[in-house]
Motif scaffolding. Structure first.
Motif, PDB file in Angstrom:
ATOM      1  N   ARG A 131      51.437   7.809  29.484  1.00 34.58           N
ATOM      2  CA  ARG A 131      50.798   6.543  29.836  1.00 34.58           C
ATOM      3  C   ARG A 131      50.900   6.340  31.345  1.00 34.58           C
ATOM      4  O   ARG A 131      51.975   6.442  31.928  1.00 34.58           O
ATOM      5  N   LEU A 132      49.761   6.042  31.979  1.00 37.56           N
ATOM      6  CA  LEU A 132      49.720   5.881  33.423  1.00 37.56           C
ATOM      7  C   LEU A 132      50.050   4.442  33.814  1.00 37.56           C
ATOM      8  O   LEU A 132      49.637   3.494  33.139  1.00 37.56           O
ATOM      9  N   SER A 133      50.774   4.294  34.922  1.00 35.47           N
ATOM     10  CA  SER A 133      51.051   2.969  35.463  1.00 35.47           C
ATOM     11  C   SER A 133      49.745   2.381  36.010  1.00 35.47           C
ATOM     12  O   SER A 133      48.748   3.091  36.187  1.00 35.47           O
ATOM     13  N   MET A 134      49.781   1.103  36.321  1.00 33.98           N
ATOM     14  CA  MET A 134      48.602   0.452  36.874  1.00 33.98           C
ATOM     15  C   MET A 134      48.178   1.137  38.174  1.00 33.98           C
ATOM     16  O   MET A 134      46.988   1.380  38.399  1.00 33.98           O
ATOM     17  N   ARG A 135      49.140   1.472  39.030  1.00 34.66           N
ATOM     18  CA  ARG A 135      48.830   2.161  40.292  1.00 34.66           C
ATOM     19  C   ARG A 135      48.220   3.530  40.027  1.00 34.66           C
ATOM     20  O   ARG A 135      47.252   3.926  40.666  1.00 34.66           O
ATOM     21  N   GLN A 136      48.772   4.255  39.068  1.00 35.74           N
ATOM     22  CA  GLN A 136      48.252   5.592  38.738  1.00 35.74           C
ATOM     23  C   GLN A 136      46.807   5.480  38.225  1.00 35.74           C
ATOM     24  O   GLN A 136      45.967   6.315  38.559  1.00 35.74           O
ATOM     25  N   ARG A 137      46.536   4.472  37.421  1.00 41.24           N
ATOM     26  CA  ARG A 137      45.169   4.279  36.934  1.00 41.24           C
ATOM     27  C   ARG A 137      44.221   3.972  38.095  1.00 41.24           C
ATOM     28  O   ARG A 137      43.093   4.454  38.131  1.00 41.24           O
ATOM     29  N   ARG A 138      44.685   3.165  39.041  1.00 47.94           N
ATOM     30  CA  ARG A 138      43.860   2.851  40.216  1.00 47.94           C
ATOM     31  C   ARG A 138      43.593   4.117  41.021  1.00 47.94           C
ATOM     32  O   ARG A 138      42.470   4.375  41.453  1.00 47.94           O
ATOM     33  N   LEU A 139      44.635   4.926  41.242  1.00 51.62           N
ATOM     34  CA  LEU A 139      44.464   6.175  41.984  1.00 51.62           C
ATOM     35  C   LEU A 139      43.455   7.088  41.280  1.00 51.62           C
ATOM     36  O   LEU A 139      42.599   7.703  41.931  1.00 51.62           O
ATOM     37  N   GLN A 140      43.536   7.182  39.964  1.00 53.09           N
ATOM     38  CA  GLN A 140      42.608   8.029  39.213  1.00 53.09           C
ATOM     39  C   GLN A 140      41.192   7.486  39.297  1.00 53.09           C
ATOM     40  O   GLN A 140      40.239   8.239  39.476  1.00 53.09           O
ATOM     41  N   SER A 141      41.049   6.177  39.197  1.00 58.16           N
ATOM     42  CA  SER A 141      39.738   5.552  39.304  1.00 58.16           C
ATOM     43  C   SER A 141      39.130   5.802  40.683  1.00 58.16           C
ATOM     44  O   SER A 141      37.939   6.128  40.799  1.00 58.16           O
ATOM     45  N   ASP A 142      39.941   5.656  41.739  1.00 61.67           N
ATOM     46  CA  ASP A 142      39.472   5.927  43.105  1.00 61.67           C
ATOM     47  C   ASP A 142      38.998   7.370  43.228  1.00 61.67           C
ATOM     48  O   ASP A 142      37.954   7.645  43.809  1.00 61.67           O
ATOM     49  N   SER A 143      39.771   8.297  42.685  1.00 61.66           N
ATOM     50  CA  SER A 143      39.428   9.710  42.754  1.00 61.66           C
ATOM     51  C   SER A 143      38.092   9.979  42.068  1.00 61.66           C
ATOM     52  O   SER A 143      37.214  10.656  42.618  1.00 61.66           O
ATOM     53  N   ASP A 144      37.931   9.455  40.875  1.00 65.29           N
ATOM     54  CA  ASP A 144      36.684   9.645  40.136  1.00 65.29           C
ATOM     55  C   ASP A 144      35.499   9.078  40.917  1.00 65.29           C
ATOM     56  O   ASP A 144      34.442   9.702  41.018  1.00 65.29           O
ATOM     57  N   GLN A 145      35.699   7.886  41.488  1.00 64.79           N
ATOM     58  CA  GLN A 145      34.621   7.228  42.214  1.00 64.79           C
ATOM     59  C   GLN A 145      34.270   7.978  43.503  1.00 64.79           C
ATOM     60  O   GLN A 145      33.091   8.131  43.830  1.00 64.79           O
ATOM     61  N   ILE A 146      35.270   8.462  44.230  1.00 61.27           N
ATOM     62  CA  ILE A 146      35.025   9.242  45.453  1.00 61.27           C
ATOM     63  C   ILE A 146      34.198  10.477  45.109  1.00 61.27           C
ATOM     64  O   ILE A 146      33.212  10.793  45.779  1.00 61.27           O
ATOM     65  N   ARG A 147      34.597  11.187  44.081  1.00 59.03           N
ATOM     66  CA  ARG A 147      33.889  12.414  43.684  1.00 59.03           C
ATOM     67  C   ARG A 147      32.435  12.123  43.281  1.00 59.03           C
ATOM     68  O   ARG A 147      31.519  12.816  43.700  1.00 59.03           O
ATOM     69  N   ARG A 148      32.226  11.090  42.485  1.00 58.29           N
ATOM     70  CA  ARG A 148      30.871  10.743  42.046  1.00 58.29           C
ATOM     71  C   ARG A 148      30.006  10.256  43.204  1.00 58.29           C
ATOM     72  O   ARG A 148      28.867  10.682  43.359  1.00 58.29           O
ATOM     73  N   THR A 149      30.551   9.359  44.004  1.00 61.74           N
ATOM     74  CA  THR A 149      29.772   8.692  45.045  1.00 61.74           C
ATOM     75  C   THR A 149      29.321   9.652  46.135  1.00 61.74           C
ATOM     76  O   THR A 149      28.183   9.577  46.599  1.00 61.74           O
ATOM     77  N   PHE A 150      30.189  10.555  46.551  1.00 64.33           N
ATOM     78  CA  PHE A 150      29.848  11.421  47.678  1.00 64.33           C
ATOM     79  C   PHE A 150      29.354  12.803  47.256  1.00 64.33           C
ATOM     80  O   PHE A 150      29.035  13.619  48.106  1.00 64.33           O
ATOM     81  N   SER A 151      29.245  13.045  45.977  1.00 66.52           N
ATOM     82  CA  SER A 151      28.687  14.308  45.487  1.00 66.52           C
ATOM     83  C   SER A 151      27.195  14.348  45.826  1.00 66.52           C
ATOM     84  O   SER A 151      26.438  13.484  45.403  1.00 66.52           O
ATOM     85  N   GLY A 152      26.795  15.316  46.629  1.00 65.82           N
ATOM     86  CA  GLY A 152      25.396  15.448  47.004  1.00 65.82           C
ATOM     87  C   GLY A 152      24.933  14.470  48.075  1.00 65.82           C
ATOM     88  O   GLY A 152      23.740  14.373  48.346  1.00 65.82           O
ATOM     89  N   PHE A 153      25.851  13.737  48.696  1.00 69.33           N
ATOM     90  CA  PHE A 153      25.501  12.795  49.765  1.00 69.33           C
ATOM     91  C   PHE A 153      25.764  13.490  51.101  1.00 69.33           C
ATOM     92  O   PHE A 153      26.917  13.740  51.457  1.00 69.33           O
ATOM     93  N   ASP A 154      24.711  13.835  51.829  1.00 63.89           N
ATOM     94  CA  ASP A 154      24.839  14.672  53.021  1.00 63.89           C
ATOM     95  C   ASP A 154      25.754  14.132  54.125  1.00 63.89           C
ATOM     96  O   ASP A 154      26.541  14.891  54.680  1.00 63.89           O
TER      97      ASP A 154
END
Length: 166
Positions: free
Chosen positions: A10-33
């Protein structure tokens, strides 16, 4: 007051935030020149290396002429105080900017725990492009003076650096 037992996996609240940030960074900047993720470290990541393909200034050359650079690399560290405190950013490549020095990137004094990490990354891009700068409270006084004297030459990159919404 009762405390809930922590279950393995089970992930702590901070760990969940870190994972969410990671997922969002990867999605948002994928293919963005203009902005892309080079790598990240940690599980979930707490250190990111971001590459910016933005026309910025590396230094001043002879006669005070800007030496331009179109590829920049920044490192972001999410400290143990994150997300209450803003990420710590520093440039890996040389940059000549009023709000950037060798040790840190100052994106402003306003940070809220609910702010998205992707927006923080975009703000760094806006700094590199001289779309944003503060000459009243500089980390680099020489760059602040140069910017103040060369307002007609700014920004160095006028593109919209906000990726398309997910």
């Amino acid at each position: 007051m009762t405390t809930r037992p922590t279950t393995p996996g089970r992930l702590s609240m901070r760990q969940r935030r870190l994972q969410s940030d990671s997922d969002q960074i990867r999605r948002t900047f994928s293919g963005f020149d203009p902005i892309r993720l080079l790598d990240s470290r940690g599980a979930p990541p707490e250190i990111y290396r971001i590459e910016f393909h933005i026309n910025g200034i590396e230094s001043l050359g002879p006669g005070g002429q800007p030496i331009f650079r179109d590829t920049h690399v920044a490192e972001l560290r999410l400290t143990s105080e994150y997300p209450r405190m803003a990420p710590h950013g520093r440039m890996i490549t040389p940059v000549f900017h009023p709000n950037i020095d060798a040790a840190s990137i100052c994106v402003g004094d306003h940070w809220a725990a609910g702010e998205r990490l992707v927006d923080f990354v975009v703000r760094i891009g806006e700094l590199l492009a001289y779309q944003a700068y503060n000459i009243r409270s500089p980390l680099n006084a020489e760059a602040a003076m140069w910017a103040d004297l060369h307002l007609s030459e700014l920004p160095t990159d006028g593109r919209d650096l906000h990726p398309p919404e997910e």
